[in-house]
Write a protein that holds these residues in place. Structure first.
Motif, PDB file in Angstrom:
ATOM      1  N   PRO A   1      -9.337  -0.611  -8.327  1.00  0.00           N
ATOM      2  CA  PRO A   1     -10.739  -0.661  -7.900  1.00  0.00           C
ATOM      3  C   PRO A   1     -10.916  -0.771  -6.383  1.00  0.00           C
ATOM      4  N   GLY A   2      -9.951  -1.351  -5.683  1.00  0.00           N
ATOM      5  CA  GLY A   2     -10.145  -1.563  -4.243  1.00  0.00           C
ATOM      6  C   GLY A   2     -10.036  -0.307  -3.401  1.00  0.00           C
ATOM      7  N   PHE A   3      -9.705   0.819  -4.021  1.00  0.00           N
ATOM      8  CA  PHE A   3      -9.435   2.026  -3.239  1.00  0.00           C
ATOM      9  C   PHE A   3     -10.719   2.657  -2.704  1.00  0.00           C
ATOM     10  N   THR A   4     -10.716   2.960  -1.421  1.00  0.00           N
ATOM     11  CA  THR A   4     -11.842   3.714  -0.861  1.00  0.00           C
ATOM     12  C   THR A   4     -11.310   4.980  -0.208  1.00  0.00           C
ATOM     13  N   ALA A   5     -12.220   5.938  -0.036  1.00  0.00           N
ATOM     14  CA  ALA A   5     -11.798   7.258   0.453  1.00  0.00           C
ATOM     15  C   ALA A   5     -11.151   7.165   1.831  1.00  0.00           C
ATOM     16  N   SER A   6     -11.636   6.231   2.663  1.00  0.00           N
ATOM     17  CA  SER A   6     -11.109   6.177   4.028  1.00  0.00           C
ATOM     18  C   SER A   6      -9.650   5.706   4.044  1.00  0.00           C
ATOM     19  N   GLN A   7      -9.255   4.947   3.019  1.00  0.00           N
ATOM     20  CA  GLN A   7      -7.858   4.505   2.946  1.00  0.00           C
ATOM     21  C   GLN A   7      -6.903   5.681   2.780  1.00  0.00           C
ATOM     22  N   GLY A   8      -7.414   6.724   2.141  1.00  0.00           N
ATOM     23  CA  GLY A   8      -6.517   7.797   1.724  1.00  0.00           C
ATOM     24  C   GLY A   8      -6.154   8.767   2.818  1.00  0.00           C
ATOM     25  N   VAL A   9      -6.796   8.675   3.985  1.00  0.00           N
ATOM     26  CA  VAL A   9      -6.489   9.649   5.042  1.00  0.00           C
ATOM     27  C   VAL A   9      -5.348   9.115   5.893  1.00  0.00           C
ATOM     28  N   LEU A  10      -4.326   9.920   5.996  1.00  0.00           N
ATOM     29  CA  LEU A  10      -3.089   9.480   6.627  1.00  0.00           C
ATOM     30  C   LEU A  10      -2.795  10.412   7.786  1.00  0.00           C
ATOM     31  N   LYS A  11      -2.943   9.910   9.033  1.00  0.00           N
ATOM     32  CA  LYS A  11      -2.699  10.788  10.177  1.00  0.00           C
ATOM     33  C   LYS A  11      -1.274  10.611  10.663  1.00  0.00           C
ATOM     34  N   MET A  12      -0.524  11.700  10.718  1.00  0.00           N
ATOM     35  CA  MET A  12       0.857  11.591  11.180  1.00  0.00           C
ATOM     36  C   MET A  12       0.935  11.823  12.696  1.00  0.00           C
ATOM     37  N   PHE A  13       0.457  12.957  13.150  1.00  0.00           N
ATOM     38  CA  PHE A  13       0.459  13.256  14.590  1.00  0.00           C
ATOM     39  C   PHE A  13      -0.515  14.403  14.819  1.00  0.00           C
ATOM     40  N   ASP A  14      -0.801  14.673  16.109  1.00  0.00           N
ATOM     41  CA  ASP A  14      -1.687  15.791  16.406  1.00  0.00           C
ATOM     42  C   ASP A  14      -0.920  17.086  16.295  1.00  0.00           C
ATOM     43  N   PHE A  15      -1.393  17.944  15.430  1.00  0.00           N
ATOM     44  CA  PHE A  15      -0.688  19.201  15.184  1.00  0.00           C
ATOM     45  C   PHE A  15      -1.104  20.235  16.233  1.00  0.00           C
ATOM     46  N   GLN A  46      -4.397  13.747   2.935  1.00  0.00           N
ATOM     47  CA  GLN A  46      -5.537  13.082   2.322  1.00  0.00           C
ATOM     48  C   GLN A  46      -5.202  12.786   0.863  1.00  0.00           C
ATOM     49  N   ILE A  47      -5.134  11.515   0.564  1.00  0.00           N
ATOM     50  CA  ILE A  47      -4.851  11.091  -0.804  1.00  0.00           C
ATOM     51  C   ILE A  47      -6.142  10.586  -1.408  1.00  0.00           C
ATOM     52  N   ASP A  48      -6.587  11.223  -2.467  1.00  0.00           N
ATOM     53  CA  ASP A  48      -7.722  10.684  -3.200  1.00  0.00           C
ATOM     54  C   ASP A  48      -7.536  11.053  -4.670  1.00  0.00           C
ATOM     55  N   GLN A  49      -8.609  10.903  -5.435  1.00  0.00           N
ATOM     56  CA  GLN A  49      -8.476  11.116  -6.880  1.00  0.00           C
ATOM     57  C   GLN A  49      -7.991  12.526  -7.185  1.00  0.00           C
ATOM     58  N   LEU A  50      -8.607  13.511  -6.496  1.00  0.00           N
ATOM     59  CA  LEU A  50      -8.276  14.902  -6.804  1.00  0.00           C
ATOM     60  C   LEU A  50      -6.837  15.239  -6.423  1.00  0.00           C
ATOM     61  N   SER A  51      -6.470  14.900  -5.172  1.00  0.00           N
ATOM     62  CA  SER A  51      -5.122  15.303  -4.756  1.00  0.00           C
ATOM     63  C   SER A  51      -4.060  14.512  -5.512  1.00  0.00           C
ATOM     64  N   SER A  52      -4.331  13.242  -5.843  1.00  0.00           N
ATOM     65  CA  SER A  52      -3.305  12.483  -6.556  1.00  0.00           C
ATOM     66  C   SER A  52      -3.099  13.036  -7.965  1.00  0.00           C
ATOM     67  N   ASN A  77       0.835  -1.194   0.000  1.00  0.00           N
ATOM     68  CA  ASN A  77       0.000   0.000   0.000  1.00  0.00           C
ATOM     69  C   ASN A  77       0.875   1.250   0.000  1.00  0.00           C
ATOM     70  N   ILE A  78       1.084   1.752  -1.188  1.00  0.00           N
ATOM     71  CA  ILE A  78       2.002   2.881  -1.353  1.00  0.00           C
ATOM     72  C   ILE A  78       1.443   4.141  -0.686  1.00  0.00           C
ATOM     73  N   ILE A  79       0.126   4.157  -0.459  1.00  0.00           N
ATOM     74  CA  ILE A  79      -0.470   5.364   0.127  1.00  0.00           C
ATOM     75  C   ILE A  79       0.066   5.605   1.531  1.00  0.00           C
ATOM     76  N   GLN A  80       0.417   4.509   2.218  1.00  0.00           N
ATOM     77  CA  GLN A  80       1.009   4.682   3.541  1.00  0.00           C
ATOM     78  C   GLN A  80       2.333   5.449   3.458  1.00  0.00           C
ATOM     79  N   LEU A  81       2.937   5.442   2.282  1.00  0.00           N
ATOM     80  CA  LEU A  81       4.227   6.132   2.114  1.00  0.00           C
ATOM     81  C   LEU A  81       4.067   7.499   1.447  1.00  0.00           C
ATOM     82  N   ALA A  82       2.833   7.973   1.411  1.00  0.00           N
ATOM     83  CA  ALA A  82       2.595   9.230   0.689  1.00  0.00           C
ATOM     84  C   ALA A  82       3.390  10.392   1.260  1.00  0.00           C
ATOM     85  N   TRP A  83       3.767  10.312   2.535  1.00  0.00           N
ATOM     86  CA  TRP A  83       4.539  11.414   3.124  1.00  0.00           C
ATOM     87  C   TRP A  83       5.896  11.577   2.461  1.00  0.00           C
TER      88      TRP A  83
END
Lengths: 112, 638
Positions: free
Chosen positions: B59-73, B86-92, B3-9
């Motif tokens: 096809p397996g991608f859902t919107a909830s997968q794309g939210v990546l929380k690093m820490f409380d800012f 937040q990684i989704d169609q628009l931001s990608s 899951n490359i989205i986990q590495l989006a940072w």
């Protein structure tokens, strides 16, 4: 005698003492006036002590005595006053030797 | 590939590292190393972005997968703002545009900026990387606050890069202008965020958009209007557009970066991201559409009479951004994002092409002194022509499809929008081909020395041009209209989840196919006629000494907007500051501060007299004080 007489007498003595300290320039007179104020206080101590004692005597037996602390204090103050007088007179003698005067207004060398 | 989205940072991390290395090591690194690190960082981000897009597309991608929380800012009481991506169609999609076009611009810069001293070369690439980093943070942010960090970051970087040649005070003024103009917009954005926090209690995109339906009409209108003020500042819309043409003071690749990959698309992105809010606020939508339309036409009229090659392109950007806002205002969100994408390609291409021309002409930017460059600069010429065709909206180049989609959306809402929009499109065709014809056709009008030195640019410059030209030519096929190919609009399908909520609210108001084709054909014919007219007229251009007259003169002076702003805002503000300086600062503030000091000095001088040395007076004071003390106790005891 009612206690008021003692209080008025002490007040009069004290006021004379204060007035003397403020008004006179001679160090020895000022010194005497201080003694006057001290003794006004002593007089009050003795008077109140005697009053409390008399009030206790009139009460039924079994109540603790107020004691004679006030009168003891007076002796203590007299002893301290004697010591003070000896130091004070010594200072006045030294002052007279240095300035040939006993006027307090001469003692303004610490100004500025 | 996991899951490359986990590495989006990683995507924003690479440019940040590049910024740190180049920024700190600018005195010691060689130019080659700086180029390698600067471009390599963006290339690495680009590769990760491609992998992310592939993952998002699966096809397996859902919107909830794309939210990546690093820490409380920020965490205050009930308000918790996480540092989230937040990684989704628009931001990608934006990631791809930013890193892809950004990479090409970096490569281009390695050659274009080669004459700079090594230290400034490093500084330049450090800024460039920081710029890309900020923009990535902006589009990847999972809530309005993280977006705002990136939002401010691009504002700062634009200031640094526009004023890159800081020894020229005009350039510094331009940089300051950009910064101040942006600040006005940012203020609106910030107020909107506060309003959202007050009403929703969260800034997460998902929470806010889910709560949008329950907000009152007034709240949502005010929030969207304030957000739009922010967008108008960043994306150069009336009345905050004047900074963008002045931003030409920076090096040409920077203009390309600001206009194509980063910065100005931020406003479009933000509104597309909050599309549901806008769909719920019809008043704001009208405001957005009208502002966009007016800007599109207004900037196009100015571009008709500009003679600086970069200024023409700058006003064309303002105009094209107007079209994007028109698209957003009429609910054609896909069309707006589509136009962002195609515009990124052809505007980057045009700016880089212009840079190539300026490079060859030894910093000459006036198109009246150019002409006939097509023989000496074949690659630049062909790619520039493709860019012009794309922006003018000639089928089958990319600009045609995206602009057509926006205009079709406008037609279905209000035909008046459409006709005015078409007028703007014709002007676009005219000024672009005026620019093209005056630069590349006809006879050379510059000095002999310039003519002698004319040469095609090196590979590092032509390579990005070729890549961008190909993209500008074919990118339109990502969004073929329904009339031509059934289900041909790949981009719309890709972005559908983002705009799903808004699509539900929109009344299905599709044009029937015959109308659409009629409109398309007639517009295309008109555009072609305009192009041919401009081409013929300006390839025979001769330099004249005569001043322009009448309307042309007004247009050449940009409708005197800068002068009006000067008179209406800048000068009164300066006078007001002067007043504050002379009266409030000198009399009130200084008076207060110095007065405190003076009164204390005076008081102590008087108090000092008490130390007279007279024993009698001391004792008197003592007695009086004791009496006063007794009186105090006596009277306050009760």
């Amino acid at each position: 005698m009612p206690i008021q007489y003692y209080i008025f007498l002490a007040l009069a003595l004290f006021c004379i003492g204060v007035a003397g300290v403020l008004a006179r320039r001679n160090v020895i007179i000022i010194f005497m006036c201080i003694e006057l104020m001290l003794n006004a206080a002593n007089l009050l101590l003795v008077a109140f002590s005697k009053m409390h004692h008399a009030a206790w005597m009139a009460k039924p037996a079994g109540i603790a005595s107020p004691g004679a602390d006030g009168q003891l204090f007076v002796f203590f103050i007299m002893a301290v006053a004697a010591a003070e007088v000896s130091v004070g007179l010594a200072i006045i003698v030294m002052m007279y030797r240095n300035t040939h005067s006993v006027d307090v207004n001469f003692l303004n060398r610490l100004k500025n | 590939m996991g899951n490359i989205i986990q590495l989006a940072w990683l995507v924003p991390l690479f440019p940040l590292i590049g910024f740190l290395i180049n920024g700190l090591g600018r005195r010691s690194l060689s130019k080659g190393a700086i180029s390698f690190i600067g471009s390599g960082a963006i290339l690495a981000s680009f590769i990760v972005s491609i992998m992310i897009v592939l993952q998002v597309k699966s096809p397996g991608f859902t919107a909830s997968q794309g939210v990546l929380k690093m820490f409380d800012f920020i965490s205050v009481d009930k308000l918790i703002i996480p540092f989230a991506f937040q990684i989704d169609q628009l931001s990608s999609l934006f990631l791809l545009i930013i890193t892809g076009v950004g990479f090409l611009i970096h490569v281009y810069s390695t050659s274009y900026m080669h004459d700079e001293e090594s230290e400034h070369f490093g500084r330049y690439f450090a800024y460039l990387n920081l710029f890309v980093f900020s923009m990535l943070l902006l589009v990847m942010g999972g809530n309005f606050v993280i977006m705002f960090i990136g939002w401010e970051g691009v504002g700062l970087c634009s200031y640094l890069l526009i004023g890159f040649w800081f020894k020229n005070s005009d350039y510094n003024d331009a940089a300051k202008k950009a910064f101040v103009m942006n600040r006005i917009g940012d203020f609106g954005f910030l107020l909107a965020v506060f309003w959202i926090i007050a009403k929703v209690g969260s800034v997460d995109f998902s929470t806010v958009f889910a709560a949008a339906q329950s907000l009152s009409k007034t709240d949502i209108t005010i929030i969207t209007l304030l957000l739009f003020v922010g967008a108008a500042g960043k994306s150069a819309q009336i009345p905050l557009y004047t900074w963008l043409p002045d931003a030409m003071a920076g090096p040409t690749p920077v203009s390309a970066l600001i206009h194509a990959a980063t910065m100005v698309t931020a406003g479009i992105y933000m509104i597309a991201r909050s599309n549901i809010l806008y769909s719920l606020a019809p008043i704001t939508q009208t405001v957005v559409a009208v502002t966009g339309l007016v800007t599109a036409v207004f900037a196009a009229t100015i571009a008709l009479q500009q003679n600086d090659i970069k200024k023409v392109l700058a006003y064309s950007t303002v105009s094209q951004l107007g079209y994007m806002f028109l698209g957003l205002g009429v609910g054609a969100y896909t069309g707006a994002v589509f136009h962002v994408m195609t515009h990124a390609f052809f505007k980057a291409l045009l700016f880089l092409g212009a840079g190539s021309v300026i490079h060859a002409m030894h910093s000459e930017q006036d198109i009246r002194n150019m002409g006939g460059l097509k023989k000496q600069m074949p690659v630049t010429h062909i790619t520039f022509l493709l860019g012009c065709l794309a922006i003018a909206g000639v089928p089958p180049f990319s600009g045609f499809f995206s602009k057509d989609e926006i205009l079709a959306g406008a037609f279905s809402v209000n035909p008046v929008y459409y006709y005015i929009g078409v007028a703007g499109a014709l002007m676009t065709a005219f000024y672009m081909f005026r620019l093209y014809a005056m630069t590349f056709t006809g006879t050379f009008r510059g000095t002999h020395e310039q003519e002698h030195h004319l040469h095609e640019s090196p590979v590092a410059i032509t390579f990005p041009l070729i890549v961008l030209a190909v993209l500008a030519a074919i990118a339109g096929f990502a969004g073929l209209p329904e009339v031509f190919v059934e289900n041909g609009h790949a981009l719309e399908h890709f972005l559908a989840p983002i705009f799903a909520e808004s699509a539900k609210l929109k009344h299905a108001n599709h044009l029937d196919h015959t109308t659409e084709i009629t409109l398309m054909v007639s517009v295309t014919v008109l555009i072609l006629i305009t192009i041919i007219y401009a081409w013929i007229r300006f390839s025979r251009y001769r330099k004249t000494e005569a001043d322009t007259k009448g309307l042309a003169r007004v247009l050449e002076n940009k409708w005197y907007v800068d002068e009006i702003y000067n008179a209406a805002i800048v000068r009164p503000l300066n006078a007001f500051s002067g007043l504050l300086n002379r009266v409030v600062e000198k009399v009130l503030i200084d008076g207060l501060v110095n007065g405190v000091g003076k009164s204390i000095q005076y008081g102590s001088r008087q108090l000092r007299l008490l130390q007279s040395g007279q024993v009698g007076s001391y004792i008197l004071l003592m007695v009086l004080s004791i009496l006063a003390f007794f009186a105090l106790v006596f009277f306050t005891k009760k």
